[in-house]
Design a protein around this motif. Structure first.
Motif, PDB file in Angstrom:
ATOM      1  N   ARG A 260      52.962  64.184  30.009  1.00  0.00           N
ATOM      2  CA  ARG A 260      51.599  63.672  29.835  1.00  0.00           C
ATOM      3  C   ARG A 260      50.787  64.594  28.927  1.00  0.00           C
ATOM      4  N   LYS A 261      50.932  65.900  29.156  1.00  0.00           N
ATOM      5  CA  LYS A 261      50.171  66.864  28.362  1.00  0.00           C
ATOM      6  C   LYS A 261      50.618  66.817  26.898  1.00  0.00           C
ATOM      7  N   ALA A 262      51.916  66.718  26.683  1.00  0.00           N
ATOM      8  CA  ALA A 262      52.434  66.645  25.309  1.00  0.00           C
ATOM      9  C   ALA A 262      51.872  65.423  24.593  1.00  0.00           C
ATOM     10  N   VAL A 267      51.768  65.951  20.626  1.00  0.00           N
ATOM     11  CA  VAL A 267      53.105  66.510  20.341  1.00  0.00           C
ATOM     12  C   VAL A 267      54.071  65.341  20.120  1.00  0.00           C
ATOM     13  N   SER A 268      54.931  65.437  19.119  1.00  0.00           N
ATOM     14  CA  SER A 268      55.864  64.342  18.847  1.00  0.00           C
ATOM     15  C   SER A 268      56.902  64.243  19.963  1.00  0.00           C
ATOM     16  N   ILE A 269      57.534  63.079  20.048  1.00  0.00           N
ATOM     17  CA  ILE A 269      58.536  62.864  21.105  1.00  0.00           C
ATOM     18  C   ILE A 269      59.702  63.846  20.940  1.00  0.00           C
ATOM     19  N   ALA A 270      60.062  64.141  19.689  1.00  0.00           N
ATOM     20  CA  ALA A 270      61.183  65.063  19.445  1.00  0.00           C
ATOM     21  C   ALA A 270      60.819  66.486  19.879  1.00  0.00           C
ATOM     22  N   ASP A 271      59.599  66.925  19.525  1.00  0.00           N
ATOM     23  CA  ASP A 271      59.178  68.274  19.931  1.00  0.00           C
ATOM     24  C   ASP A 271      59.022  68.353  21.444  1.00  0.00           C
ATOM     25  N   ALA A 272      58.507  67.287  22.052  1.00  0.00           N
ATOM     26  CA  ALA A 272      58.359  67.274  23.512  1.00  0.00           C
ATOM     27  C   ALA A 272      59.728  67.430  24.172  1.00  0.00           C
ATOM     28  N   VAL A 276      59.357  70.398  26.909  1.00  0.00           N
ATOM     29  CA  VAL A 276      58.892  70.002  28.245  1.00  0.00           C
ATOM     30  C   VAL A 276      59.887  70.433  29.331  1.00  0.00           C
ATOM     31  N   ALA A 277      59.339  70.897  30.432  1.00  0.00           N
ATOM     32  CA  ALA A 277      60.095  71.214  31.663  1.00  0.00           C
ATOM     33  C   ALA A 277      61.058  72.382  31.501  1.00  0.00           C
ATOM     34  N   GLN A 278      60.800  73.254  30.554  1.00  0.00           N
ATOM     35  CA  GLN A 278      61.722  74.374  30.327  1.00  0.00           C
ATOM     36  C   GLN A 278      61.739  75.374  31.490  1.00  0.00           C
ATOM     37  N   THR A 279      60.670  75.394  32.303  1.00  0.00           N
ATOM     38  CA  THR A 279      60.684  76.281  33.483  1.00  0.00           C
ATOM     39  C   THR A 279      61.744  75.859  34.491  1.00  0.00           C
ATOM     40  N   GLU A 280      62.258  74.637  34.338  1.00  0.00           N
ATOM     41  CA  GLU A 280      63.272  74.133  35.275  1.00  0.00           C
ATOM     42  C   GLU A 280      64.697  74.476  34.838  1.00  0.00           C
ATOM     43  N   ARG A 281      64.841  75.043  33.649  1.00  0.00           N
ATOM     44  CA  ARG A 281      66.180  75.218  33.070  1.00  0.00           C
ATOM     45  C   ARG A 281      67.151  75.964  33.998  1.00  0.00           C
ATOM     46  N   GLY A 282      66.739  77.071  34.550  1.00  0.00           N
ATOM     47  CA  GLY A 282      67.654  77.878  35.356  1.00  0.00           C
ATOM     48  C   GLY A 282      67.954  77.305  36.726  1.00  0.00           C
ATOM     49  N   GLU A 301      57.646  55.960  28.623  1.00  0.00           N
ATOM     50  CA  GLU A 301      56.973  55.317  29.766  1.00  0.00           C
ATOM     51  C   GLU A 301      55.502  55.732  29.843  1.00  0.00           C
ATOM     52  N   LEU A 302      55.249  57.014  29.658  1.00  0.00           N
ATOM     53  CA  LEU A 302      53.911  57.537  29.942  1.00  0.00           C
ATOM     54  C   LEU A 302      52.931  57.338  28.773  1.00  0.00           C
ATOM     55  N   GLU A 303      53.455  57.121  27.563  1.00  0.00           N
ATOM     56  CA  GLU A 303      52.506  56.985  26.442  1.00  0.00           C
ATOM     57  C   GLU A 303      51.716  55.686  26.533  1.00  0.00           C
ATOM     58  N   TRP A 304      52.124  54.767  27.403  1.00  0.00           N
ATOM     59  CA  TRP A 304      51.401  53.503  27.565  1.00  0.00           C
ATOM     60  C   TRP A 304      50.525  53.501  28.809  1.00  0.00           C
ATOM     61  N   GLU A 305      50.372  54.640  29.448  1.00  0.00           N
ATOM     62  CA  GLU A 305      49.527  54.708  30.655  1.00  0.00           C
ATOM     63  C   GLU A 305      48.083  54.370  30.314  1.00  0.00           C
TER      64      GLU A 305
END
Ligand SMILES: [Zn+2]
Length: 305
Positions: A260-262, A267-272, A276-282, A301-305
């Motif tokens: 949502r923030k991206a 932020v473009s879909i590719a950059d997002a 996004v969610a990199q804190t979850e990687r480990g 999904e969220l860009e049409w909210e």
């Protein structure tokens, strides 16, 4: 089709080949009359034969129910042989919890038993749209003799369904769009053990192929069933349900909020997809194989909210 092309096309990555793999572990009786084989945290390979999801069977006084329908004909034939070592009761039901190939291509191994093949009311259309693609990919990896055909449900669950194996009642729920658009869960009333299938991933990163907001809603619905233990679609054979759902919903919530923030920040879909969610990687196995695709799905999904 390369992994990246598949990712971009929005198709599930479950069937893409890797070079590693090992034999699947054996069945364990995790509760009275409930036998489970833990899937491997791998993509499908020739070596693992498609056995990457948690699958097993439940024995009642009169009959047997198979869940999930296994990841290939070979995987299903293995499970059927294991069932026959333990009981000669009829295999009356085969549950196909959703359209993903690691959960449905073993159904053909049970056709001779003439079971009722049970699926969500949206499963038939989902198999119609994707089944042949999945079958070809699986056949490329395993060989067409081991992959198995697309098998359609013979009984569809609209909202809910109760099955009785003889003194053993199972309650099925057809969920709204979540992990996919055709997710079934099941509660074994006798033991209170919940079978959320891929509505619950443990250790292996969740794969989003339905609706992010829907999945968070259906997660709340599952919590209200009051189960203390569950057999996740991927992860250990049995887990404490509440903490496993905390991990799942944390990942999905981070994915939702950061996507949502991206979008809000332009932020473009590719950059997002890369940020996004990199804190979850480990915290998750196969994170790099699925997170970017999850972000792409969430973004759309969220860009049409
Ligand atoms: Zn799945």
């Amino acid at each position: 089709m390369t992994r990246r092309e598949t990712l971009i096309s929005g198709l599930c990555l479950c069937c893409l080949p890797t070079t590693t793999g090992a034999a699947a572990p054996a069945l364990t009786e995790v509760g009275s009359g409930i036998f489970i084989r833990a899937g491997l945290h791998e993509e499908v390979t020739r070596a693992n034969g498609g056995g990457i999801a948690n699958v097993g069977f439940i024995v009642g006084r009169d009959a047997v129910l198979v869940t999930d329908a296994c990841g290939s004909l070979a995987d299903g034939e293995w499970l059927r042989a294991e069932i026959r070592k333990r009981t000669d009761k009829p295999i009356r039901y085969v549950l196909v919890t959703h359209v993903h190939p690691d959960h449905c291509f073993g159904a053909a191994a049970f056709v001779a038993d003439q079971p009722t093949i049970i699926g969500h009311h949206a499963l038939r259309a989902a198999l119609g749209a994707r089944g042949e693609f999945y079958r070809k990919r699986l056949a490329e990896i395993l060989g067409s003799d081991r992959a198995g055909p697309v098998v359609y449900p013979t009984e569809e669950v609209k909202d809910g369904l109760e099955l009785d194996l003889g003194g053993r009642v199972l309650r099925l729920i057809a969920h709204g769009p979540a992990h996919t658009n055709c997710d079934l869960s099941m509660l074994d009333v006798q033991t209170g053990l919940l079978f959320p299938a891929d509505l619950l991933f443990v250790h292996r990163v969740p794969a989003l192929d339905g609706s992010l907001r829907g999945w968070l809603n259906e997660a709340e619905r599952l919590k209200r069933l009051g189960a203390s233990r569950a057999v996740p679609g991927h992860g250990p054979m049995v887990v404490d349900f509440a903490p496993a759902m905390v991990d799942l919903t944390r990942y999905l919530s981070v994915l939702r909020e950061e996507t949502r923030k991206a979008i809000a920040d332009g932020v473009s879909i590719a950059d997002a997809g890369r940020t996004v969610a990199q804190t979850e990687r480990g915290r998750w196995a196969l994170f790099d194989d699925y997170n970017e695709r999850n972000v792409v799905k969430a973004y759309k999904e969220l860009e049409w909210e």
